[in-house]
Design a protein around this motif. Structure first.
Motif, PDB file in Angstrom:
ATOM      1  N   LYS A 178      51.158  13.880  -3.412  1.00 33.65           N
ATOM      2  CA  LYS A 178      50.036  13.210  -4.067  1.00 33.65           C
ATOM      3  C   LYS A 178      49.773  11.861  -3.402  1.00 33.65           C
ATOM      4  CE  LYS A 178      51.046  15.283  -8.590  1.00 33.65           C
ATOM      5  NZ  LYS A 178      51.347  15.026 -10.022  1.00 33.65           N
ATOM      6  N   ILE A 179      48.494  11.550  -3.242  1.00 38.32           N
ATOM      7  CA  ILE A 179      48.096  10.222  -2.797  1.00 38.32           C
ATOM      8  C   ILE A 179      46.992   9.727  -3.737  1.00 38.32           C
ATOM      9  CG2 ILE A 179      48.749  10.615  -0.401  1.00 38.32           C
ATOM     10  CD1 ILE A 179      45.840  11.071   0.257  1.00 38.32           C
ATOM     11  N   GLU A 180      46.871   8.427  -3.870  1.00 33.69           N
ATOM     12  CA  GLU A 180      45.907   7.857  -4.815  1.00 33.69           C
ATOM     13  C   GLU A 180      44.777   7.112  -4.123  1.00 33.69           C
ATOM     14  OE1 GLU A 180      48.014   5.447  -7.591  1.00 33.69           O
ATOM     15  OE2 GLU A 180      49.120   7.136  -8.473  1.00 33.69           O
ATOM     16  N   GLU A 181      45.051   6.525  -2.975  1.00 30.34           N
ATOM     17  CA  GLU A 181      44.050   5.716  -2.292  1.00 30.34           C
ATOM     18  C   GLU A 181      43.655   6.365  -0.966  1.00 30.34           C
ATOM     19  OE1 GLU A 181      42.725   3.207  -3.762  1.00 30.34           O
ATOM     20  OE2 GLU A 181      44.141   3.178  -5.447  1.00 30.34           O
ATOM     21  N   GLN A 182      42.395   6.198  -0.603  1.00 28.84           N
ATOM     22  CA  GLN A 182      41.903   6.777   0.641  1.00 28.84           C
ATOM     23  C   GLN A 182      42.682   6.247   1.838  1.00 28.84           C
ATOM     24  OE1 GLN A 182      37.664   6.574   1.021  1.00 28.84           O
ATOM     25  NE2 GLN A 182      37.658   7.188   3.171  1.00 28.84           N
ATOM     26  N   GLU A 183      43.106   4.995   1.766  1.00 29.91           N
ATOM     27  CA  GLU A 183      43.822   4.381   2.884  1.00 29.91           C
ATOM     28  C   GLU A 183      45.165   5.059   3.154  1.00 29.91           C
ATOM     29  OE1 GLU A 183      42.437   2.775   0.379  1.00 29.91           O
ATOM     30  OE2 GLU A 183      40.714   1.890   1.443  1.00 29.91           O
ATOM     31  N   GLU A 184      45.662   5.815   2.185  1.00 34.09           N
ATOM     32  CA  GLU A 184      46.932   6.515   2.371  1.00 34.09           C
ATOM     33  C   GLU A 184      46.764   7.769   3.229  1.00 34.09           C
ATOM     34  OE1 GLU A 184      49.535   6.829  -1.226  1.00 34.09           O
ATOM     35  OE2 GLU A 184      47.748   6.059  -2.252  1.00 34.09           O
ATOM     36  N   LEU A 185      45.559   8.313   3.264  1.00 35.00           N
ATOM     37  CA  LEU A 185      45.293   9.529   4.028  1.00 35.00           C
ATOM     38  C   LEU A 185      44.990   9.125   5.465  1.00 35.00           C
ATOM     39  CD1 LEU A 185      45.001  12.621   3.888  1.00 35.00           C
ATOM     40  CD2 LEU A 185      42.567  12.276   3.406  1.00 35.00           C
ATOM     41  N   THR A 186      46.006   9.125   6.285  1.00 33.62           N
ATOM     42  CA  THR A 186      45.891   8.673   7.675  1.00 33.62           C
ATOM     43  C   THR A 186      46.507   9.720   8.607  1.00 33.62           C
ATOM     44  OG1 THR A 186      48.039   7.574   7.634  1.00 33.62           O
ATOM     45  CG2 THR A 186      46.114   6.270   6.924  1.00 33.62           C
ATOM     46  N   PRO A 187      46.191   9.619   9.901  1.00 29.07           N
ATOM     47  CA  PRO A 187      46.848  10.527  10.862  1.00 29.07           C
ATOM     48  C   PRO A 187      48.366  10.401  10.821  1.00 29.07           C
ATOM     49  CG  PRO A 187      44.950   9.469  11.873  1.00 29.07           C
ATOM     50  CD  PRO A 187      45.142   8.806  10.547  1.00 29.07           C
ATOM     51  N   GLU A 188      48.861   9.185  10.605  1.00 27.61           N
ATOM     52  CA  GLU A 188      50.304   8.970  10.545  1.00 27.61           C
ATOM     53  C   GLU A 188      50.898   9.662   9.322  1.00 27.61           C
ATOM     54  OE1 GLU A 188      48.400   6.450  13.201  1.00 27.61           O
ATOM     55  OE2 GLU A 188      48.030   6.526  11.018  1.00 27.61           O
ATOM     56  N   PHE A 189      50.178   9.610   8.198  1.00 29.66           N
ATOM     57  CA  PHE A 189      50.636  10.290   6.982  1.00 29.66           C
ATOM     58  C   PHE A 189      50.710  11.795   7.201  1.00 29.66           C
ATOM     59  CE2 PHE A 189      49.087  12.701   3.288  1.00 29.66           C
ATOM     60  CZ  PHE A 189      50.145  12.500   2.403  1.00 29.66           C
ATOM     61  N   LEU A 190      49.698  12.355   7.836  1.00 29.16           N
ATOM     62  CA  LEU A 190      49.677  13.795   8.076  1.00 29.16           C
ATOM     63  C   LEU A 190      50.784  14.211   9.037  1.00 29.16           C
ATOM     64  CD1 LEU A 190      45.822  14.436   8.349  1.00 29.16           C
ATOM     65  CD2 LEU A 190      47.303  14.769   6.359  1.00 29.16           C
ATOM     66  N   LYS A 191      51.034  13.390  10.065  1.00 24.05           N
ATOM     67  CA  LYS A 191      52.120  13.699  10.987  1.00 24.05           C
ATOM     68  C   LYS A 191      53.471  13.674  10.275  1.00 24.05           C
ATOM     69  CE  LYS A 191      49.902  11.996  15.226  1.00 24.05           C
ATOM     70  NZ  LYS A 191      49.939  10.965  16.301  1.00 24.05           N
ATOM     71  N   LYS A 192      53.630  12.734   9.357  1.00 26.99           N
ATOM     72  CA  LYS A 192      54.870  12.650   8.583  1.00 26.99           C
ATOM     73  C   LYS A 192      55.037  13.890   7.713  1.00 26.99           C
ATOM     74  CE  LYS A 192      57.300   9.768   5.197  1.00 26.99           C
ATOM     75  NZ  LYS A 192      57.227   8.540   4.345  1.00 26.99           N
ATOM     76  N   CYS A 193      53.935  14.325   7.081  1.00 28.07           N
ATOM     77  CA  CYS A 193      53.979  15.535   6.256  1.00 28.07           C
ATOM     78  C   CYS A 193      54.335  16.752   7.103  1.00 28.07           C
ATOM     79  CB  CYS A 193      52.633  15.755   5.578  1.00 28.07           C
ATOM     80  SG  CYS A 193      52.261  14.598   4.243  1.00 28.07           S
ATOM     81  N   ASN A 194      53.772  16.815   8.280  1.00 27.81           N
ATOM     82  CA  ASN A 194      54.035  17.942   9.164  1.00 27.81           C
ATOM     83  C   ASN A 194      55.503  17.974   9.579  1.00 27.81           C
ATOM     84  OD1 ASN A 194      53.157  20.200  10.797  1.00 27.81           O
ATOM     85  ND2 ASN A 194      53.420  18.859  12.578  1.00 27.81           N
TER      86      ASN A 194
END
Length: 313
Positions: free
Chosen positions: A61-77
């Motif tokens: 879960k994320i709450e703010e748009q600023e949390e949805l970043t390429p770095e966040f997605l790479k971490k999830c991957n």
């Protein structure tokens, strides 16, 4: 192997969560692949985390748009190593933000589904049309849900098609059942003589005339098509139609309607023509039964359309 990403868009309480839950009930979808579900907003409907984990699906879960970043997605991957990713996108965030975001290596945005609650749709059209059309612009599928049975499907379908000709548009009633399109909902005017089929609407016309030939029998139609000729069709017979994407970019097939005319001798394979013809219902072996047969009253040379592939939506 690629990781396919599915994005679900729409305003809060538009039915995104329910749509995802219904998708998971489809055995063709819930096949055990490790899935990451990224939630960008929370509505009244919630996911049962333990139940989803039993389906090999993990929720972030994320709450703010600023949390949805390429770095966040790479971490999830890196952390989850998903084979499939679902993103329940916040309805107040612009789609450009998601569309322009670099995805992790081998991630591919496969489909964007937009859900619309018909109870609030007109309000958004009147007051926030720009934000609503922003969702339509990139959608592969737009689902209008919680509809009355007498909903003006043609109006809402045209609203979507005005900004995105390729989007598939479907309507569901308040019980979640699909409401079929009627002839009055077609993107062309069936009261015209002839019925004029725009290039991008040929796929819809082809499906409807093949399934509901009685609705068109005796009527005139005009469309642009390319010629197909084969001796198996018979003397003075040819087909007029288009190449269509039937499934994916690698699945292109010719779809055409049988025509009877002595003008056939003057036509060559792959010629582009504008044909005006009367539609009759006849037994044709190529259809394996009864189907539409066109009797041209006028055939003129035509330039190829800007988009030579048509879609069934």
């Amino acid at each position: 192997m690629e990781t396919f990403v599915f994005a679900f868009t729409g305003f809060l309480e538009s039915g995104k969560t329910n749509f995802i839950k219904e998708t998971y009930r489809d055995p063709n979808f819930a096949n055990g692949e490790k899935t990451l579900l990224i939630l960008c907003e929370e509505g009244e409907e919630e996911f049962d985390t333990k139940e989803m984990e039993k389906l090999n699906t993990y929720i972030v879960k994320i709450e703010e748009q600023e949390e949805l970043t390429p770095e966040f997605l790479k971490k999830c991957n890196s952390e989850y190593k998903p084979k499939r990713v679902l993103i329940e996108y916040n309805g107040m965030w612009q789609m450009d933000y998601l569309m322009e975001m670099p995805l992790p290596r081998k991630w591919m945005l496969a489909q964007i589904i937009t859900t619309v609650d018909m109870n609030t749709c007109q309000m958004y059209i009147n007051n926030m049309k720009g934000m609503l059309t922003d969702k339509f612009m990139y959608a592969d599928l737009v689902v209008f849900n919680r509809c009355d049975l007498d909903v003006d499907k043609g109006f809402y379908r045209r609203t979507v098609k005005a900004v995105n000709r390729q989007a598939e548009v479907v309507f569901e009633d308040k019980e979640g059942n699909m409401i079929p399109m009627g002839i009055e909902d077609m993107p062309y005017d069936v009261t015209k003589d002839p019925i004029v089929i725009e290039d991008e609407d040929f796929g819809i016309f082809y499906l409807d005339v093949m399934e509901n030939v009685d609705n068109y029998t005796g009527k005139q139609v005009r469309f642009r098509g390319t010629v197909y000729k084969d001796k198996k069709l018979g003397k003075h017979m040819f087909a007029a139609g288009r190449f269509a994407m039937t499934c994916c970019a690698d699945d292109i097939a010719y779809i055409g309607l049988v025509c009877k005319s002595e003008m056939e001798d003057k036509l060559a394979l792959r010629d582009w023509i504008m044909v005006t013809a009367r539609i009759e219902k006849e037994m044709v072996k190529q259809y394996r039964g009864e189907g539409p047969v066109l009797y041209p009253t006028e055939i003129t040379p035509a330039d190829p359309p800007k988009e030579d592939i048509v879609y069934f939506n």
